[in-house]
Design a protein around this motif. Structure first.
Motif, PDB file in Angstrom:
ATOM      1  N   ASP A  33       0.823  -1.206   0.000  1.00  0.00           N
ATOM      2  CA  ASP A  33       0.000   0.000   0.000  1.00  0.00           C
ATOM      3  C   ASP A  33       0.861   1.262   0.000  1.00  0.00           C
ATOM      4  O   ASP A  33       0.739   2.138   0.846  1.00  0.00           O
ATOM      5  CB  ASP A  33      -0.945   0.001   1.205  1.00  0.00           C
ATOM      6  CG  ASP A  33      -2.035   1.054   1.090  1.00  0.00           C
ATOM      7  OD1 ASP A  33      -2.343   1.473  -0.046  1.00  0.00           O
ATOM      8  OD2 ASP A  33      -2.561   1.468   2.133  1.00  0.00           O
ATOM      9  N   CYS A  34       1.778   1.311  -0.967  1.00  0.00           N
ATOM     10  CA  CYS A  34       2.741   2.407  -1.038  1.00  0.00           C
ATOM     11  C   CYS A  34       2.719   3.020  -2.444  1.00  0.00           C
ATOM     12  O   CYS A  34       3.108   2.363  -3.410  1.00  0.00           O
ATOM     13  CB  CYS A  34       4.140   1.883  -0.708  1.00  0.00           C
ATOM     14  SG  CYS A  34       5.398   3.154  -0.734  1.00  0.00           S
ATOM     15  N   VAL A  35       2.230   4.231  -2.517  1.00  0.00           N
ATOM     16  CA  VAL A  35       2.224   4.924  -3.799  1.00  0.00           C
ATOM     17  C   VAL A  35       3.590   5.581  -3.983  1.00  0.00           C
ATOM     18  O   VAL A  35       3.985   6.441  -3.216  1.00  0.00           O
ATOM     19  CB  VAL A  35       1.107   5.988  -3.842  1.00  0.00           C
ATOM     20  CG1 VAL A  35       1.131   6.738  -5.160  1.00  0.00           C
ATOM     21  CG2 VAL A  35      -0.249   5.336  -3.617  1.00  0.00           C
ATOM     22  N   TYR A  36       4.333   5.105  -4.981  1.00  0.00           N
ATOM     23  CA  TYR A  36       5.653   5.673  -5.255  1.00  0.00           C
ATOM     24  C   TYR A  36       5.981   5.438  -6.724  1.00  0.00           C
ATOM     25  O   TYR A  36       5.324   4.646  -7.405  1.00  0.00           O
ATOM     26  CB  TYR A  36       6.725   5.057  -4.340  1.00  0.00           C
ATOM     27  CG  TYR A  36       7.230   3.715  -4.779  1.00  0.00           C
ATOM     28  CD1 TYR A  36       8.524   3.573  -5.275  1.00  0.00           C
ATOM     29  CD2 TYR A  36       6.423   2.586  -4.741  1.00  0.00           C
ATOM     30  CE1 TYR A  36       8.999   2.352  -5.698  1.00  0.00           C
ATOM     31  CE2 TYR A  36       6.882   1.357  -5.165  1.00  0.00           C
ATOM     32  CZ  TYR A  36       8.165   1.240  -5.636  1.00  0.00           C
ATOM     33  OH  TYR A  36       8.630   0.025  -6.067  1.00  0.00           O
ATOM     34  N   GLN A  37       7.004   6.117  -7.213  1.00  0.00           N
ATOM     35  CA  GLN A  37       7.401   6.032  -8.612  1.00  0.00           C
ATOM     36  C   GLN A  37       8.348   4.846  -8.810  1.00  0.00           C
ATOM     37  O   GLN A  37       9.561   4.997  -8.693  1.00  0.00           O
ATOM     38  CB  GLN A  37       8.066   7.340  -9.050  1.00  0.00           C
ATOM     39  CG  GLN A  37       8.371   7.407 -10.520  1.00  0.00           C
ATOM     40  CD  GLN A  37       7.121   7.387 -11.376  1.00  0.00           C
ATOM     41  OE1 GLN A  37       6.167   8.093 -11.119  1.00  0.00           O
ATOM     42  NE2 GLN A  37       7.116   6.563 -12.400  1.00  0.00           N
ATOM     43  N   ASP A  38       7.800   3.666  -9.084  1.00  0.00           N
ATOM     44  CA  ASP A  38       8.619   2.476  -9.285  1.00  0.00           C
ATOM     45  C   ASP A  38       9.455   2.584 -10.560  1.00  0.00           C
ATOM     46  O   ASP A  38      10.620   2.233 -10.580  1.00  0.00           O
ATOM     47  CB  ASP A  38       7.746   1.213  -9.331  1.00  0.00           C
ATOM     48  CG  ASP A  38       8.557  -0.031  -9.590  1.00  0.00           C
ATOM     49  OD1 ASP A  38       9.593  -0.233  -8.907  1.00  0.00           O
ATOM     50  OD2 ASP A  38       8.184  -0.826 -10.478  1.00  0.00           O
ATOM     51  N   ILE A  39       8.851   3.056 -11.619  1.00  0.00           N
ATOM     52  CA  ILE A  39       9.572   3.212 -12.881  1.00  0.00           C
ATOM     53  C   ILE A  39      10.324   4.534 -12.779  1.00  0.00           C
ATOM     54  O   ILE A  39       9.781   5.604 -13.005  1.00  0.00           O
ATOM     55  CB  ILE A  39       8.612   3.156 -14.079  1.00  0.00           C
ATOM     56  CG1 ILE A  39       7.877   1.803 -14.077  1.00  0.00           C
ATOM     57  CG2 ILE A  39       9.366   3.355 -15.383  1.00  0.00           C
ATOM     58  CD1 ILE A  39       6.784   1.689 -15.093  1.00  0.00           C
ATOM     59  N   ASP A  40      11.603   4.416 -12.392  1.00  0.00           N
ATOM     60  CA  ASP A  40      12.385   5.571 -11.953  1.00  0.00           C
ATOM     61  C   ASP A  40      13.501   5.987 -12.912  1.00  0.00           C
ATOM     62  O   ASP A  40      14.342   6.804 -12.570  1.00  0.00           O
ATOM     63  CB  ASP A  40      12.983   5.290 -10.574  1.00  0.00           C
ATOM     64  CG  ASP A  40      13.883   4.063 -10.558  1.00  0.00           C
ATOM     65  OD1 ASP A  40      14.081   3.424 -11.623  1.00  0.00           O
ATOM     66  OD2 ASP A  40      14.385   3.730  -9.472  1.00  0.00           O
ATOM     67  N   GLY A  41      13.525   5.409 -14.110  1.00  0.00           N
ATOM     68  CA  GLY A  41      14.564   5.762 -15.073  1.00  0.00           C
ATOM     69  C   GLY A  41      15.897   5.074 -14.824  1.00  0.00           C
ATOM     70  O   GLY A  41      16.876   5.359 -15.514  1.00  0.00           O
TER      71      GLY A  41
END
Length: 147
Positions: A33-41
């Motif tokens: 339940d963690c909203v974060y930017q997984d696709i980070d470049g």
């Protein structure tokens, strides 16, 4: 025992990329339940370690050479599918990742940014805490290094 594949970003098939992103999202975004930017470049610079049970991706990490993520080599996005955690696949994928860092980067010093509740797991793999606990995406973490 897992069947391990080690690939650069360019070597990943479309299906492999989809499967690893799906597994990471399933665990890190939905389960935790963690909203974060997984696709980070950073996937383009990483060496991807994929762990298969039969034809299903059930474990994964990505590794970096020194300077691409931290000053030293690193292993990140360590993930095992929730239904497969009773089989010690975490150890299998991490041992394969440690070996990949040694073989591909010729490095022995490896850093992880570990979720704090997994300290004992990483200690068993000869990673030890450095510094203080911190929050990363709202989850307690600690830096750990293996020499």
């Amino acid at each position: 025992m897992l069947k391990i594949k080690t690939k650069t970003f360019q070597e990943l098939s479309t299906k492999e990329l989809y499967d690893l992103l799906q597994l990471r999202s399933e665990v890190f975004v939905v389960e935790q339940d963690c909203v974060y930017q997984d696709i980070d470049g950073k996937d383009q610079k990483a060496l991807h370690i994929l762990g298969y049970k039969d034809d299903d991706l059930v474990a994964y990490t990505r590794t970096f050479k020194p300077g691409d993520y931290f000053e030293v080599s690193s292993i990140g996005r360590v993930v095992v599918k929730d239904t497969e955690r009773s089989h010690n696949y975490g150890y299998d994928i991490m041992n394969a990742s440690i070996k990949a860092v040694k073989n591909h980067y010729k490095e022995n010093r490896i850093k992880v940014s570990a979720q704090t509740y997994l300290k004992r797991f990483y200690n068993n793999l000869e990673f030890f805490e450095v510094g203080e606990e911190y929050l990363e995406d709202g989850i307690p973490h600690i830096a750990m290094v293996r020499s």
